[in-house]
Design an enzyme around this catalytic site. Structure first.
Site, mmCIF file in Angstrom:
data_model
loop_
_atom_site.group_PDB
_atom_site.id
_atom_site.type_symbol
_atom_site.label_atom_id
_atom_site.label_comp_id
_atom_site.label_asym_id
_atom_site.label_seq_id
_atom_site.Cartn_x
_atom_site.Cartn_y
_atom_site.Cartn_z
ATOM 1 N N PHE A 27 0.831 -1.236 -0.060
ATOM 2 C CA PHE A 27 0.009 -0.188 -0.133
ATOM 3 C C PHE A 27 0.983 1.201 0.028
ATOM 4 O O PHE A 27 1.908 1.443 0.708
ATOM 5 C CB PHE A 27 -0.859 0.160 1.122
ATOM 6 N N PHE A 60 -1.512 -2.830 7.875
ATOM 7 C CA PHE A 60 -2.381 -3.542 9.039
ATOM 8 C C PHE A 60 -1.769 -5.245 8.730
ATOM 9 O O PHE A 60 -1.688 -5.857 10.005
ATOM 10 C CB PHE A 60 -3.865 -3.769 8.416
ATOM 11 N N GLU A 61 -1.131 -5.835 7.827
ATOM 12 C CA GLU A 61 -1.009 -7.233 7.515
ATOM 13 C C GLU A 61 0.896 -7.266 8.084
ATOM 14 O O GLU A 61 1.219 -8.377 8.139
ATOM 15 C CB GLU A 61 -1.122 -7.327 6.229
ATOM 16 N N ALA A 82 3.658 2.578 4.849
ATOM 17 C CA ALA A 82 3.467 4.227 4.776
ATOM 18 C C ALA A 82 1.672 4.397 5.021
ATOM 19 O O ALA A 82 1.149 3.896 4.096
ATOM 20 C CB ALA A 82 3.786 4.801 3.364
ATOM 21 N N VAL A 83 1.354 4.685 6.027
ATOM 22 C CA VAL A 83 0.007 4.886 6.425
ATOM 23 C C VAL A 83 -0.114 6.373 6.221
ATOM 24 O O VAL A 83 0.394 7.318 6.854
ATOM 25 C CB VAL A 83 -0.375 4.455 7.828
ATOM 26 N N ILE A 84 -1.100 6.918 5.315
ATOM 27 C CA ILE A 84 -1.392 8.158 5.121
ATOM 28 C C ILE A 84 -2.606 8.581 5.330
ATOM 29 O O ILE A 84 -3.574 7.900 4.776
ATOM 30 C CB ILE A 84 -0.799 8.478 3.634
ATOM 31 N N THR A 126 -11.020 9.412 6.743
ATOM 32 C CA THR A 126 -12.052 8.549 7.658
ATOM 33 C C THR A 126 -10.828 8.015 8.704
ATOM 34 O O THR A 126 -9.705 8.314 8.687
ATOM 35 C CB THR A 126 -12.459 7.334 7.060
ATOM 36 N N HIS A 134 -9.986 5.241 9.481
ATOM 37 C CA HIS A 134 -9.196 4.113 9.284
ATOM 38 C C HIS A 134 -7.833 4.351 9.616
ATOM 39 O O HIS A 134 -7.195 3.388 10.152
ATOM 40 C CB HIS A 134 -9.402 3.940 7.597
ATOM 41 N N ARG A 155 10.180 11.779 4.009
ATOM 42 C CA ARG A 155 11.050 10.551 4.650
ATOM 43 C C ARG A 155 11.158 9.715 3.987
ATOM 44 O O ARG A 155 11.542 8.344 4.645
ATOM 45 C CB ARG A 155 9.701 10.217 5.856
HETATM 46 N N1 INI Z 1 -2.711 0.669 4.643
HETATM 47 C C1 INI Z 1 -1.431 1.199 4.419
HETATM 48 O O1 INI Z 1 -0.263 0.497 4.503
HETATM 49 N N2 INI Z 1 -1.456 2.539 4.349
HETATM 50 C C2 INI Z 1 -2.746 3.276 4.364
HETATM 51 O O2 INI Z 1 -2.266 4.514 4.343
HETATM 52 C C3 INI Z 1 -3.773 2.555 4.340
HETATM 53 N N3 INI Z 1 -5.070 3.283 4.248
HETATM 54 O O3 INI Z 1 -4.876 4.669 4.459
HETATM 55 O O4 INI Z 1 -6.205 2.892 4.115
HETATM 56 C C4 INI Z 1 -3.831 1.145 4.398
HETATM 57 N N4 INI Z 1 -5.035 0.462 4.615
HETATM 58 C C5 INI Z 1 -4.873 -0.867 4.191
HETATM 59 C C6 INI Z 1 -4.794 -1.802 5.529
HETATM 60 O O5 INI Z 1 -3.450 -1.795 5.787
HETATM 61 C C7 INI Z 1 -5.308 -3.291 5.121
HETATM 62 O O6 INI Z 1 -4.147 -3.545 4.082
HETATM 63 C C8 INI Z 1 -6.573 -3.356 4.877
HETATM 64 O O7 INI Z 1 -7.537 -2.972 5.541
HETATM 65 C C9 INI Z 1 -6.947 -4.961 4.628
HETATM 66 O O8 INI Z 1 -6.682 -5.752 5.910
#
Ligand code: INI
Length: 155
Positions: free
Chosen positions: A23, A58-59, A81-83, A87, A89, A128
């Site tokens: 992601f 998340f994984e 990278a979580v941006i 929401t 989420h 970063r």
């Molecule tokens: N996963 C990320 O690695 N970065 C993100 O920014 C992100 N956003 O924004 O939704 C993200 N979502 C997916 C999550 O990690 C899982 O792969 C998904 O929910 C399936 O389990």
């Protein structure tokens, strides 16, 4: 005189497991390049690094936990990278990955370089994921190496 212990940034002979999420891969691939660069430039051998790709941040923890329990690695480096979006989420993913990796460290007593970016926008993430010291993958790799070496001195 106090005895001061500090881990050297020497990666020679170390086996490193890397978990990187796809992601936002335009960022995470740069983090991976940084981690590999840090490993090689500090004496590591590229066949001593194993890279596992997962769908999203998340994984990351479940794979990190499995790799940690295998006993095959001196340290792990986790890259993502979580941006922030519109929401909640973002908050759930950040919390899950941070908590999950903290649990893996405590359970398996293995150093984990935390290279999971949590940023408000794409620009902050790109900033970063630059070269060398401006790359959190490079930094996370060096932290993991230093931690392996300092833990060897204190145990
Ligand atoms: N996963 C990320 O690695 N970065 C993100 O920014 C992100 N956003 O924004 O939704 C993200 N979502 C997916 C999550 O990690 C899982 O792969 C998904 O929910 C399936 O389990």
């Amino acid at each position: 005189m106090a005895k001061i212990l500090e881990g050297k940034p020497d990666a020679q002979g170390l086996k490193i497991g890397v978990v990187v999420s796809r992601f936002n891969s335009f960022v995470t691939e740069k983090l991976l390049e940084g981690a590999l660069d840090g490993f090689i430039s500090h004496g590591g051998a590229d066949n001593d690094m194993t890279v596992v790709r997962v769908p999203g941040a998340f994984e990351i923890p479940i794979v990190a936990d499995k790799m940690a329990s295998s006993g095959k690695y001196d340290a792990l480096v986790c890259l993502g990278a979580v941006i922030r979006g519109d929401t909640p989420h973002f908050d759930y993913v950040c919390e899950a990955v941070t908590q999950g990796l903290g649990d893996a460290v405590k359970t398996h007593k293995i150093p984990v370089g935390f290279g999971v970016l949590t940023t408000d926008n794409v620009q902050q993430a790109m900033d970063r994921a630059g070269s060398k010291d401006a790359n959190k993958g490079y930094e996370a790799l060096l932290v993991a190496v230093e931690m392996v070496n300092v833990l060897r001195q204190v145990s």
